[in-house]
Scaffold this motif. Structure first.
Motif, mmCIF file in Angstrom:
data_model
loop_
_atom_site.group_PDB
_atom_site.id
_atom_site.type_symbol
_atom_site.label_atom_id
_atom_site.label_comp_id
_atom_site.label_asym_id
_atom_site.label_seq_id
_atom_site.Cartn_x
_atom_site.Cartn_y
_atom_site.Cartn_z
ATOM 1 N N VAL A 481 -10.966 93.498 20.036
ATOM 2 C CA VAL A 481 -11.866 92.366 19.777
ATOM 3 C C VAL A 481 -13.096 92.461 20.677
ATOM 4 O O VAL A 481 -14.233 92.214 20.241
ATOM 5 C CB VAL A 481 -11.130 91.030 20.013
ATOM 6 N N PHE A 482 -12.868 92.835 21.928
ATOM 7 C CA PHE A 482 -13.970 92.980 22.884
ATOM 8 C C PHE A 482 -15.000 94.002 22.394
ATOM 9 O O PHE A 482 -16.210 93.733 22.408
ATOM 10 C CB PHE A 482 -13.385 93.399 24.239
ATOM 11 N N VAL A 483 -14.537 95.178 21.949
ATOM 12 C CA VAL A 483 -15.457 96.226 21.504
ATOM 13 C C VAL A 483 -16.274 95.753 20.306
ATOM 14 O O VAL A 483 -17.507 95.872 20.275
ATOM 15 C CB VAL A 483 -14.680 97.520 21.155
ATOM 16 N N GLY A 769 -7.503 87.128 21.131
ATOM 17 C CA GLY A 769 -8.850 86.910 20.619
ATOM 18 C C GLY A 769 -9.728 86.178 21.608
ATOM 19 O O GLY A 769 -10.902 86.513 21.802
ATOM 20 N N PHE A 770 -9.155 85.166 22.259
ATOM 21 C CA PHE A 770 -9.930 84.360 23.215
ATOM 22 C C PHE A 770 -10.361 85.201 24.418
ATOM 23 O O PHE A 770 -11.534 85.177 24.825
ATOM 24 C CB PHE A 770 -9.087 83.171 23.678
ATOM 25 N N LEU A 771 -9.424 85.966 24.992
ATOM 26 C CA LEU A 771 -9.771 86.783 26.157
ATOM 27 C C LEU A 771 -10.774 87.883 25.784
ATOM 28 O O LEU A 771 -11.742 88.122 26.518
ATOM 29 C CB LEU A 771 -8.520 87.409 26.755
ATOM 30 N N VAL A 775 -14.570 88.058 27.470
ATOM 31 C CA VAL A 775 -15.058 89.227 28.206
ATOM 32 C C VAL A 775 -16.277 89.827 27.503
ATOM 33 O O VAL A 775 -17.235 90.256 28.151
ATOM 34 C CB VAL A 775 -13.943 90.277 28.359
ATOM 35 N N SER A 776 -16.265 89.840 26.171
ATOM 36 C CA SER A 776 -17.420 90.376 25.437
ATOM 37 C C SER A 776 -18.652 89.501 25.637
ATOM 38 O O SER A 776 -19.771 90.015 25.765
ATOM 39 C CB SER A 776 -17.100 90.493 23.942
ATOM 40 N N VAL A 777 -18.468 88.178 25.693
ATOM 41 C CA VAL A 777 -19.591 87.274 25.948
ATOM 42 C C VAL A 777 -20.170 87.533 27.339
ATOM 43 O O VAL A 777 -21.392 87.633 27.524
ATOM 44 C CB VAL A 777 -19.146 85.798 25.815
ATOM 45 N N LEU A 778 -19.259 87.675 28.331
ATOM 46 C CA LEU A 778 -19.715 87.930 29.702
ATOM 47 C C LEU A 778 -20.472 89.247 29.800
ATOM 48 O O LEU A 778 -21.576 89.307 30.371
ATOM 49 C CB LEU A 778 -18.506 87.948 30.650
ATOM 50 N N LEU A 779 -19.903 90.318 29.224
ATOM 51 C CA LEU A 779 -20.547 91.616 29.344
ATOM 52 C C LEU A 779 -21.834 91.684 28.520
ATOM 53 O O LEU A 779 -22.803 92.331 28.930
ATOM 54 C CB LEU A 779 -19.582 92.716 28.901
ATOM 55 N N SER A 780 -21.861 91.033 27.363
ATOM 56 C CA SER A 780 -23.093 91.024 26.570
ATOM 57 C C SER A 780 -24.216 90.320 27.325
ATOM 58 O O SER A 780 -25.379 90.736 27.266
ATOM 59 C CB SER A 780 -22.860 90.344 25.213
ATOM 60 N N TYR A 781 -23.857 89.267 28.067
ATOM 61 C CA TYR A 781 -24.864 88.582 28.884
ATOM 62 C C TYR A 781 -25.406 89.511 29.967
ATOM 63 O O TYR A 781 -26.631 89.608 30.171
ATOM 64 C CB TYR A 781 -24.253 87.336 29.517
ATOM 65 N N VAL A 801 -15.332 82.917 14.784
ATOM 66 C CA VAL A 801 -14.742 83.718 13.708
ATOM 67 C C VAL A 801 -13.852 84.812 14.279
ATOM 68 O O VAL A 801 -12.756 85.077 13.762
ATOM 69 C CB VAL A 801 -15.850 84.330 12.824
ATOM 70 N N ALA A 802 -14.293 85.449 15.377
ATOM 71 C CA ALA A 802 -13.498 86.519 15.992
ATOM 72 C C ALA A 802 -12.161 85.991 16.493
ATOM 73 O O ALA A 802 -11.113 86.617 16.276
ATOM 74 C CB ALA A 802 -14.288 87.153 17.141
ATOM 75 N N VAL A 803 -12.173 84.849 17.155
ATOM 76 C CA VAL A 803 -10.929 84.278 17.700
ATOM 77 C C VAL A 803 -9.998 83.847 16.575
ATOM 78 O O VAL A 803 -8.789 84.154 16.593
ATOM 79 C CB VAL A 803 -11.252 83.093 18.634
#
Length: 833
Positions: A481-483, A769-771, A775-781, A801-803
């Motif tokens: 999900v992160f990728v 999905g939540f984790l 992490v993807s939100v944090l790294l994208s920022y 939608v992802a979660v």
């Protein structure tokens, strides 16, 4: 050893179903590595297998200016000392606009002399060999796609520049046609007809091609030395082969890292499967020790069992790789070279098998070392396997060795120590964040024991079932999900940031001659409804930096040749654009220096390793101009209309040969853009007309293709996580059957059991999905603001939608895997205990 092999075969026969998903994880990772490496190797052989055909010669001399009498004399002088020159010819190439009465199309126009190609074969679409006589008397041979785009056929006429050409033949593949980016289809004409078409004032690439009967390396070295510090470039087919093969090798290594990522994630699953498997085999191991089996033989037995399954999984991965190549052939053969093979390569197969076995061993040795701590008295007193959870020196040593070995595998696959280290620490850091976040959330859920709903309470408790691998499932699925979500969020931010639709000019007009400028501006200003500002541009190439020429004999310098050895469009002005910021030095100041002064864009300053006060020597139409670096600029691409790498102080370039760039800043409708294009191209065929909408669409398509490719990898990561989930369910199947039998005996009906399953796996899917999303939100920022240095915004809909999708998917997968357990009768189960 016979005892070990017999025991290995017996254990494998009795427990292979429990370890089924063990080798499926291996097969996906190995298949990814073998498929990606084989595809790139096959493409490399098809595209660059014969560099002589790619270059259409043994070596070439190229320039963006006409060859001067002095340069031609030097060439003849060098060649006279060698007696193995067999043939020589010249070509000239430029981008132009092909016109009919109804439409326009950008083309790559190539003027050739008789004898082209010197190496390779030029076949027409009907299978006949290209005949130079087809180009006589303003004839043209065109790529078949041009006929489709302009709705033409052989015998029709097209206008290019100031000339009209008759189409006398078509082709699909040409010599040297596999390399480079093109604005449009290729059109071949006579070199003399090219010169007569009035296109020689634009950006033209001229080449002299040579065929030799011996190794051209000494000629190339002597010519390169003779033309050191000039704009002429000398290239041999051997160097072309080296450059192309090097690029494919790097691409192959980087892509194989995606397969290695999947394989390593499968290795994490292997670690958990092996750990849970040994937990279940405690009694069997204790019995074997009571019967006299030493722990080394038992450990070797289970290690051989895992390696055997790894080998089977790796071989399955090779088969899947071959199937993938056949699928690529079926779907994309038209877009790939005709000569391309679609079979796995032996070197890729060997690498895949070795990596699969090594990764299996790395991740299975530590759990297998638990065998050393299982005592025979376990048959009399079950201490809940306390000793097997202790960390001793041997396990610590093997853990360190495993990390070192894994790093070696990553460096081997990446072909670079730096990339291997970066990949190891980057993936480890991301996995650690996901894993410890999962541990924290699970610890929080463990404390929530006040639920009144029995199904909810039992579902939460089921997440702690021995061998359930909940944290690893969350890690694996969350990583997928992160990728996928990270790439999606980056794509949205990049597209938003580089959506120049509101900032870029509507169109660009390029290569306007000084004599044409007033009339072109008159047409443009009339259609745009307001005056537009033309910008002078001068063609220049760097020949010296601080009096030192580039040494293209060095591979690291030759890799940058596309950046530093190309021809630049430079300008001169006395003002700083609104999209530019000085980061070093000062803008033009009054002084009496005879040297020209230049401003350098910041990234180019790093590439050239220049700072304030350094000197750069440019070749401008054969004349050398030395300029001192006075300042370094940063360009904000989001609000730019032009982005010149080099800007000169006025006073030095006004008399140099120059053309003009005319950006039309007025917002024009598609009808007005088409009208402007028609009027300009018909009257000034040498002027190149670029519609911004087409450029933006090409950039968007490029980003979308990148996102599709990375999301495909993310999908494989999610699939690996699901396999780990199913493997976990298979390993704990007996415990679930017994647990359901107890619950049914205590009065739980099928609805309650179904509710427990749905809630358990919905919770698992939500946590994953939540984790992964967080992490993807944090790294994208961090990537958006710190690396790309652009404004970041969060798309809440994508995260939601992802979660939700992950929750539903994992819930469905877990429920379907355990659905049949609900219907098993409890009496038979309880009697067997």
């Amino acid at each position: 050893m016979r005892f070990v092999f017999n025991l290995t075969l017996r254990e494998t026969r009795s427990s292979w179903q429990r370890l089924l998903f063990f080798f499926l994880c291996i097969s996906i990772g190995v298949g990814s590595i073998v498929a990606l490496r084989s595809f790139i190797q096959n493409l490399n052989k098809a595209v660059a297998g014969d560099a002589r055909n790619l270059l259409t010669a043994d070596f070439e001399i190229s320039s963006t200016s006409p060859f001067s009498p002095r340069e031609l004399a030097i060439i003849d002088s060098v060649l006279s000392r060698y007696d193995f020159i067999e043939a020589r010819t010249e070509t000239v190439t430029t981008a132009a606009m092909a016109r009919t009465a109804r439409s326009f199309q950008f083309v790559e126009l190539k003027g050739i002399e008789e004898g082209f190609p010197l190496v390779g074969q030029f076949l027409l679409l009907n299978g006949s060999v290209f005949d130079y006589s087809l180009l006589k008397d303003k004839g043209a041979v065109v790529h078949s796609s041009l006929l489709e785009r302009l709705n033409l056929s052989v015998g029709d006429k097209i206008s290019i520049g100031t000339s009209e050409f008759t189409i006398r033949g078509t082709f699909y593949e040409e010599p040297g046609g596999s390399g480079g980016f093109r604005l449009g289809p290729r059109v071949f004409v006579e070199k003399r007809a090219f010169d007569e078409a009035g296109l020689t004032l634009g950006r033209v690439r001229r080449k002299i091609l040579f065929r030799t009967s011996d190794d051209p390396t000494p000629i190339v070295a002597e010519l390169r030395d003779a033309f050191k510090g000039t704009i002429l470039t000398v290239t041999s087919y051997k160097e072309a082969q080296e450059n192309v093969s090097g690029q494919f090798q790097r691409l192959e290594n980087y892509l194989s890292l995606t397969g290695l990522l999947i394989l390593v994630l499968g290795g994490v699953g292997i670690w958990n499967v092996a750990r849970a498997f040994i937990e279940q085999k405690r009694l069997t191991i204790a019995i074997l020790k009571c019967l006299g089996a030493v722990r080394s033989k038992i450990l070797l037995t289970y290690l051989l069992q895992i390696l055997l399954l790894s080998l089977i999984g790796s071989l399955l991965g090779v088969f899947l790789a071959q199937v993938s190549l056949w699928v690529i052939k079926a779907e994309f053969a038209q877009a790939l070279p005709k000569e391309m093979s679609y079979f796995v390569q032996p070197s890729a197969v060997i690498q895949g098998l070795v990596v699969g076995l090594v990764v299996s061993m790395i991740f299975s040795v530590l759990p297998l070392l638990q065998i050393r701590n299982i005592k025979p008295n376990l048959l009399l007193r079950d201490e809940n396997n306390v000793l097997t959870r202790k960390i001793d020196r041997a396990k610590l040593l093997f853990a360190i060795l495993s990390i070192v070995l894994l790093l070696c595998v990553m460096i081997w696959q990446a072909g670079s120590i730096r990339v291997g280290l970066f990949f190891l620490f980057g993936s480890s850091f991301t996995a650690a964040i996901l894993y410890f976040s999962a541990v924290a959330l699970m610890a929080f859920l463990r404390k929530l024991n006040g639920f009144r709903n029995f199904a909810l309470l039992q579902a939460i408790n089921s997440l702690y079932r021995p061998g359930n691998q909940t944290r690893i499932v969350i890690l694996a699925v969350g990583l997928g999900v992160f990728v996928i979500l990270l790439v999606h969020l980056l794509q949205r931010n990049l597209i938003r940031e580089f959506d120049f639709a509101g900032n870029l000019p509507s169109v660009f007009l390029v290569d306007i001659q000084r004599s044409q400028l007033d009339e072109v501006k008159s047409i443009v200003d009339k259609i745009a409804g307001s005056p537009q500002n033309a910008i002078p541009t001068v063609r220049a190439r760097i020949v010296l930096v601080n009096d030192e020429p580039f040494d293209f004999e060095k591979p690291e310098v030759r890799q940058q040749q596309g950046q530093i050895g190309r021809e630049f469009a430079v300008t001169y002005r006395d003002y700083l654009d609104k999209n530019e910021t000085l980061i070093a030095g000062n803008w033009w100041q009054d002084d009496d220096s005879d040297l020209a002064q230049v401003s350098v864009e910041e990234r180019m300053s790093r590439t050239l390793k220049v700072d304030i006060g350094d000197r750069i020597t440019f070749d401008i139409s054969g004349r050398r101009v030395e300029a001192i670096v006075k300042n370094i600029r940063k360009i904000n691409l989001r609000s730019t209309q032009t982005a010149f790498v080099f800007v000169f102080r006025p006073g030095k370039l006004e008399k140099a040969p120059q053309t003009f760039l005319l950006p039309v800043t007025a917002k024009l409708s598609s009808e007005k853009r088409a009208q402007m294009q028609k009027e300009i191209i018909e009257k000034f065929p040498n002027v190149q007309f670029f519609d911004t909408a087409d450029i933006l669409q090409a950039v968007k398509n490029l980003l979308n293709n990148f996102v599709l490719g990375v999301s495909f990898v993310g999908g494989f990561v999610v699939l690996t996580g699901i396999l780990i989930l199913i493997g976990s369910i298979a390993l704990t199947r007996s415990q679930r059957i017994y647990e359901n039998a107890i619950l049914k005996t205590l009065g739980a009906n099928r609805f309650v059991l179904t509710s427990i399953l749905v809630i358990e796996y919905s919770t698992l899917g939500f946590l994953a999905g939540f984790l992964g999303a967080m992490v993807s939100v944090l790294l994208s920022y961090l990537l958006t603001t710190q690396i790309f240095q652009i404004e970041w915004s969060l798309n809440f809909v994508s995260v939601f939608v992802a979660v939700v999708a992950t929750t539903l998917f994992i819930a469905a997968t877990g429920f379907l895997s355990c659905f049949n357990l609900i219907f098993k009768k409890p009496l038979f189960i309880l009697r067997s205990q």
